[in-house]
Design an enzyme around this catalytic site. Sequence first.
Site, short mmCIF file in Angstrom:
data_model
loop_
_atom_site.label_atom_id
_atom_site.label_comp_id
_atom_site.label_asym_id
_atom_site.label_seq_id
_atom_site.Cartn_x
_atom_site.Cartn_y
_atom_site.Cartn_z
N LYS A 1 0.81 -1.22 0.00
CA LYS A 1 0.00 0.00 0.00
C LYS A 1 0.84 1.28 0.00
CE LYS A 1 -4.12 -2.08 1.98
NZ LYS A 1 -3.69 -3.49 2.18
C1 LIG Z 1 -4.46 -4.54 1.69
C2 LIG Z 1 -3.74 -5.81 1.58
C3 LIG Z 1 -4.18 -6.84 0.73
C4 LIG Z 1 -5.47 -6.74 -0.08
O1 LIG Z 1 -5.40 -5.79 -1.09
P1 LIG Z 1 -6.75 -5.27 -1.80
O2 LIG Z 1 -6.31 -4.24 -2.76
O3 LIG Z 1 -7.60 -4.70 -0.69
O4 LIG Z 1 -7.40 -6.45 -2.43
C5 LIG Z 1 -3.41 -7.99 0.63
N1 LIG Z 1 -2.30 -8.15 1.37
C6 LIG Z 1 -1.84 -7.20 2.20
C7 LIG Z 1 -0.62 -7.45 3.00
C8 LIG Z 1 -2.53 -6.00 2.34
O5 LIG Z 1 -2.09 -5.06 3.18
#
Ligand SMILES: *Cc1c(COP(=O)(O)O)cnc(C)c1O
Length: 431
Positions: A107
Amino acid sequence: MNYYSLNKQAPNTTFKDAVIKGLAPDKGLYFPESITPLNDEFFNDIDKLSYSEIAFEAIKQFVSPDIPEAVLKTIIEETLSFDFPVVQLNDNISTLELFHGPTMAFKDVGARFMARCLGYFNKDNTNQVTVLVATSGDTGGAVANGFLGVKGVNVVILYPSGKVSDIQEKQLTTLGQNIKALEVHGTFDDCQAMVKTAFLDEELTSHMQLTSANSINVARWLPQLFYFMFAYKQLHKKHKDIVFSVPSGNFGNICAGIMAQQLGLPVNHFIASNNKNNVVTEYLKTQLYQPKPSVQTISNAMDVGDPSNFIRIQEIYKNKFETLKENVSSYSFSDDETKDALKEIYSNYNYVADPHGAVGYLGCKSYLKDHPKAHCVFLETAHPTKFLDVVEEVIQEKQLLPEQIQSVMGKDKVSVKISTYDDLKTFLLNK
Ligand SMILES: *Cc1c(COP(=O)(O)O)cnc(C)c1O
């Protein structure tokens, strides 16, 4: 580029306005009015381009003309100040490591890009915004880090007390400056509900511009399409039939991958890998979309019962179930299967995955059973030490904490405890 609301009850608007608002006034998600594929040359010569050059070409149409090209280049350079390596495990499986950013979760890229866009839009102090975000763990840290020190942007993060890991809590409570952490007596769903109430509260929204830093915000969602191009750059010479397995929660990341495909990226298929929160896996089987309350798992960033970006995927495939099914498969795995996968990846390939990546790996294995010629890339969305307890227990080996994580562990937590929506409102109004 202009954006329309998927609820179709709000006027179309600019990239800038879509980023500042987060959600359209009719509560719909924004979606770009058009997608113009990049030319073949771009993909044929992708080796010659740097990550920043790839990113610039890929996202330019979506932010123009609100961000001038020179500014966009700087934003991208600053956003992508770390690596995105592909590690090949065997002839059919590779992993794309998305955890080399400052908070070691994928993210980081979206948060850093969005923060810099908002910073630019507020350059003459006319667009002060408050970013309100609920987190079950990783979003909070990435947003706190990405938005730290951005002028004109106040960040308020709500997290469930006692329900995020120590590392995650430190990442979101120790930065200070324009970042405030609210420790909520309740669950993640309570945090999320408070944020939703705030967005609908006219007394609040008449006092301040609130926006969201979840993947519903186009500036957090779209830059994630870079990853798939970066993987392609590293793999296309060696492998033809590339497919991606994306550990999915709110389906923002996989939806960004599908956007990359719409831009012309030669990808054959997407695999939505889920834990036991399997609304989409079930949908692809039954054609019935039935949201459910989330259940807790060891891959907790994917504990989502009603994935907010799935509607964007349906829009891309023009709401045609058959087209969606041709392009996307989905599998769901239990915690026990995930732990076994962690063990298997470690013993077969001497590679330490995190629980989310392990779910992605399982998705690859399921798909490869019927498509033995494919090369499946699963996304490693977080560094394994962010899920230290599970990982050390399963592979029976102590893990060294990377520097990014060590550096926050010694700092003091600062948070404000709240219990009700009124507490949140009072906090926001008196800030
Ligand atoms: C947020 C997150 C996900 C999921 O991603 P999305 O875009 O919400 O599908 C998967 N793995 C980790 C470690 C995350 O922080």
